[in-house]
Write a protein that holds these residues in place. Sequence first.
Motif, PDB file in Angstrom:
ATOM      1  N   ARG A  55       0.847  -1.203   0.000  1.00 20.80           N
ATOM      2  CA  ARG A  55       0.000   0.000   0.000  1.00 20.80           C
ATOM      3  C   ARG A  55       0.877   1.246   0.000  1.00 20.80           C
ATOM      4  N   SER A  56       0.243   2.403   0.033  1.00 18.23           N
ATOM      5  CA  SER A  56       0.970   3.672   0.031  1.00 18.23           C
ATOM      6  C   SER A  56       1.762   3.851   1.324  1.00 18.23           C
ATOM      7  N   ASP A  58       1.710   6.438   3.271  1.00 18.15           N
ATOM      8  CA  ASP A  58       0.835   7.022   4.298  1.00 18.15           C
ATOM      9  C   ASP A  58       0.017   5.951   5.004  1.00 18.15           C
ATOM     10  N   LEU A  59      -0.568   5.025   4.243  1.00 28.60           N
ATOM     11  CA  LEU A  59      -1.360   3.962   4.854  1.00 28.60           C
ATOM     12  C   LEU A  59      -0.479   3.036   5.681  1.00 28.60           C
ATOM     13  N   GLU A  62       0.182   4.553   9.042  1.00 30.65           N
ATOM     14  CA  GLU A  62      -0.981   4.494   9.947  1.00 30.65           C
ATOM     15  C   GLU A  62      -1.042   3.173  10.689  1.00 30.65           C
ATOM     16  N   HIS A  64       0.277  -1.294  10.052  1.00 32.55           N
ATOM     17  CA  HIS A  64       0.735  -2.368   9.168  1.00 32.55           C
ATOM     18  C   HIS A  64       1.059  -3.612   9.983  1.00 32.55           C
ATOM     19  N   CYS A  95      -2.294  -6.148   1.018  1.00 33.89           N
ATOM     20  CA  CYS A  95      -2.809  -4.786   0.919  1.00 33.89           C
ATOM     21  C   CYS A  95      -3.918  -4.637   1.961  1.00 33.89           C
ATOM     22  N   ALA A  96      -4.873  -3.767   1.708  1.00 34.40           N
ATOM     23  CA  ALA A  96      -5.897  -3.446   2.700  1.00 34.40           C
ATOM     24  C   ALA A  96      -6.801  -4.628   3.026  1.00 34.40           C
TER      25      ALA A  96
END
Length: 138
Positions: A55-56, A58-59, A62, A64, A95-96
């Motif tokens: 993922r990015s 930024d994410l 936040e 992980h 990913c998410a």
Amino acid sequence: MTSSTIVSKVRRVAPAPAADAVAHFSARLTVETDCHDVDHDLRRGGHGIVVLDVRSRDLFAESHVAGAINLPYAEIDGKTAAAAVPDGAVAVTYCAGPHCNAATQGALRLAQLGYPVKEMIGGLDYWRRSGYPMATGT
């Protein structure tokens, strides 16, 4: 309505012959893993895997998977992959969650570069739901 008039939605298409099912499920296991197995390996020193959050940045900052490396899928190339995936390691992308295909895109890029790779099904969503260790920051 009697039981003879109820039509099974599951059985409306006949199941594959056992040999075909074995081939299908065996093939899936060569390219997929799950949160439990990743957590198991990470808790025991990694066992030759490197977990990639694709993922990015930024994410990733936040939250992980604890122990994961951030390598956004759009940045995967020969140089970034070589820096992230040690020789002989199996890359595990995530990913998410099931609603996101970044893990698939990252896994495809790595495979195209010749790396052994598996996608962690369920992604961070299922990891979090299972209560496995999380981290924040870069």
